[in-house]
Design a protein around this motif. Structure first.
Motif, PDB file in Angstrom:
ATOM      1  N   ARG A  34      12.557  12.814   8.590  1.00 33.66           N
ATOM      2  CA  ARG A  34      11.331  12.012   8.699  1.00 33.66           C
ATOM      3  C   ARG A  34      11.216  11.350  10.074  1.00 33.66           C
ATOM      4  NH1 ARG A  34       7.492  10.499   5.874  1.00 33.66           N
ATOM      5  NH2 ARG A  34       6.967  11.869   4.184  1.00 33.66           N
ATOM      6  N   PHE A  38       6.176  15.239  13.176  1.00 33.81           N
ATOM      7  CA  PHE A  38       5.319  15.572  12.040  1.00 33.81           C
ATOM      8  C   PHE A  38       4.262  16.550  12.528  1.00 33.81           C
ATOM      9  CE2 PHE A  38       1.375  14.638   9.669  1.00 33.81           C
ATOM     10  CZ  PHE A  38       1.800  14.984   8.396  1.00 33.81           C
ATOM     11  N   THR A  40       2.030  18.614  10.330  1.00 36.60           N
ATOM     12  CA  THR A  40       0.801  18.690   9.550  1.00 36.60           C
ATOM     13  C   THR A  40       1.069  18.305   8.107  1.00 36.60           C
ATOM     14  OG1 THR A  40      -1.146  20.086   9.137  1.00 36.60           O
ATOM     15  CG2 THR A  40       1.005  21.105   8.782  1.00 36.60           C
ATOM     16  N   SER A  41      -0.014  18.118   7.396  1.00 37.72           N
ATOM     17  CA  SER A  41       0.044  17.892   5.957  1.00 37.72           C
ATOM     18  C   SER A  41      -1.040  18.746   5.319  1.00 37.72           C
ATOM     19  CB  SER A  41      -0.189  16.407   5.643  1.00 37.72           C
ATOM     20  OG  SER A  41       0.017  16.159   4.282  1.00 37.72           O
ATOM     21  N   ASP A  60       1.854  18.928   1.120  1.00 37.12           N
ATOM     22  CA  ASP A  60       2.925  19.579   1.871  1.00 37.12           C
ATOM     23  C   ASP A  60       3.000  18.911   3.236  1.00 37.12           C
ATOM     24  OD1 ASP A  60       3.210  21.438  -0.184  1.00 37.12           O
ATOM     25  OD2 ASP A  60       1.929  22.921   0.794  1.00 37.12           O
ATOM     26  N   ASN A  61       4.125  18.320   3.569  1.00 42.15           N
ATOM     27  CA  ASN A  61       4.339  17.697   4.875  1.00 42.15           C
ATOM     28  C   ASN A  61       5.341  18.544   5.646  1.00 42.15           C
ATOM     29  OD1 ASN A  61       2.742  15.337   4.280  1.00 42.15           O
ATOM     30  ND2 ASN A  61       4.419  14.683   2.967  1.00 42.15           N
ATOM     31  N   GLN A 104      -0.078  10.227  -1.318  1.00 42.05           N
ATOM     32  CA  GLN A 104       1.197  10.865  -1.627  1.00 42.05           C
ATOM     33  C   GLN A 104       2.071   9.984  -2.503  1.00 42.05           C
ATOM     34  OE1 GLN A 104       3.112  12.923   1.603  1.00 42.05           O
ATOM     35  NE2 GLN A 104       1.216  12.925   2.782  1.00 42.05           N
TER      36      GLN A 104
END
Length: 187
Positions: A34, A38, A40-41, A60-61, A104
Motif C-alpha cells: 500500500r 497506486f 488504478t481502481s 480492484d486496486n 470500498q
C-alpha cells in the motif's frame, strides 16, 4: 553523481525491492504494497467470467513497486523483477453519511503478477495469496498454462500487463511505442 544514480535506478532488472521467494519457490506477499505506486481502481470488472449482480460490485486496486513504475515511465517497458499487487475489496453503498454510490470495504483477495525472466519460462507468473478464502503470507505461482497466463499473454497492452486499464501508463506506452503488436483497444 546524480546522473549515475539515476541510471542505476532505471537499469533493467533493478526495481529496488525485488520479489521475495521461499526456498520452495512460493512468492512471499509484500506487507508494504500500500506504500507502492497506486495505478488504478476498477469497479465490478470481469474478464469474461460471469459475476453475480449483487448490487455491490467489487473494487480492484492495482499497485506496482515504485522503482518498476519509474523504469516504465522512462522506457515504456517493465524491468525484470517487477511486481504488481491486485487488491480486491468488497463495496458498500450505505454507511456513515453516504447515501449513494459505492465505497470500498473488506479485502476479498490479494493477488500478484511477478516478472522474473530467469525463474519463469513465460517470464511472468501469477499468484493468489487468498486461495481457499483465507489470506496467506506465501503462495505458489500458477502453472505457465494457467488461465491468468493465457489471458494476459493474449490480451495485455504491454508485455503481459493490462496497461490498457492504467490511463497514465497507456499514454507512456503509446509515446514509447511499446504496445504489444496484437493489442486491440476495441476488443
Amino acid at each position: 553523481m546524480k546522473y549515475a544514480l539515476a541510471m542505476l535506478l532505471l537499469a533493467p532488472g533493478f526495481t529496488g525491492n525485488d520479489p521475495r521467494f521461499t526456498p520452495e519457490g512460493a512468492v512471499i506477499r509484500p506487507t508494504d504494497y500500500r506504500e507502492w505506486i497506486f495505478l488504478t481502481s476498477g469497479l465490478g470488472m470481469s474478464y469474461g467470467m460471469r459475476m453475480p449482480d449483487t448490487g455491490h460490485p467489487d473494487f480492484d486496486n492495482v499497485f506496482v513497486e515504485p522503482a518498476a513504475y519509474k523504469a516504465f515511465v522512462a522506457t515504456g517497458k517493465w524491468p525484470d523483477k517487477t511486481m504488481f499487487i491486485l487488491e480486491v475489496r468488497s463495496s458498500l453503498s450505505h454507511g456513515s453519511i453516504n447515501k449513494a454510490g459505492h465505497f470500498q470495504s473488506d479485502i476479498l483477495a490479494i493477488e500478484a503478477e511477478v516478472k522474473d525472466e530467469t525463474r519463469f519460462k513465460e517470464k511472468w507468473a501469477y499468484v493468489d495469496f487468498s486461495h481457499g478464502g483465507t489470506l496467506h503470507d506465501t503462495a505458489k505461482p500458477f502453472d505457465g498454462d494457467s488461465a491468468c497466463n493465457v489471458c494476459h499473454s493474449k490480451n495485455a497492452a504491454v508485455e503481459n500487463t493490462f496497461v490498457q486499464f492504467y490511463p497514465t501508463l497507456l499514454e507512456v506506452a503509446k509515446v514509447k511505442h511499446t504496445l504489444n503488436a496484437g493489442y486491440n483497444a476495441n476488443q
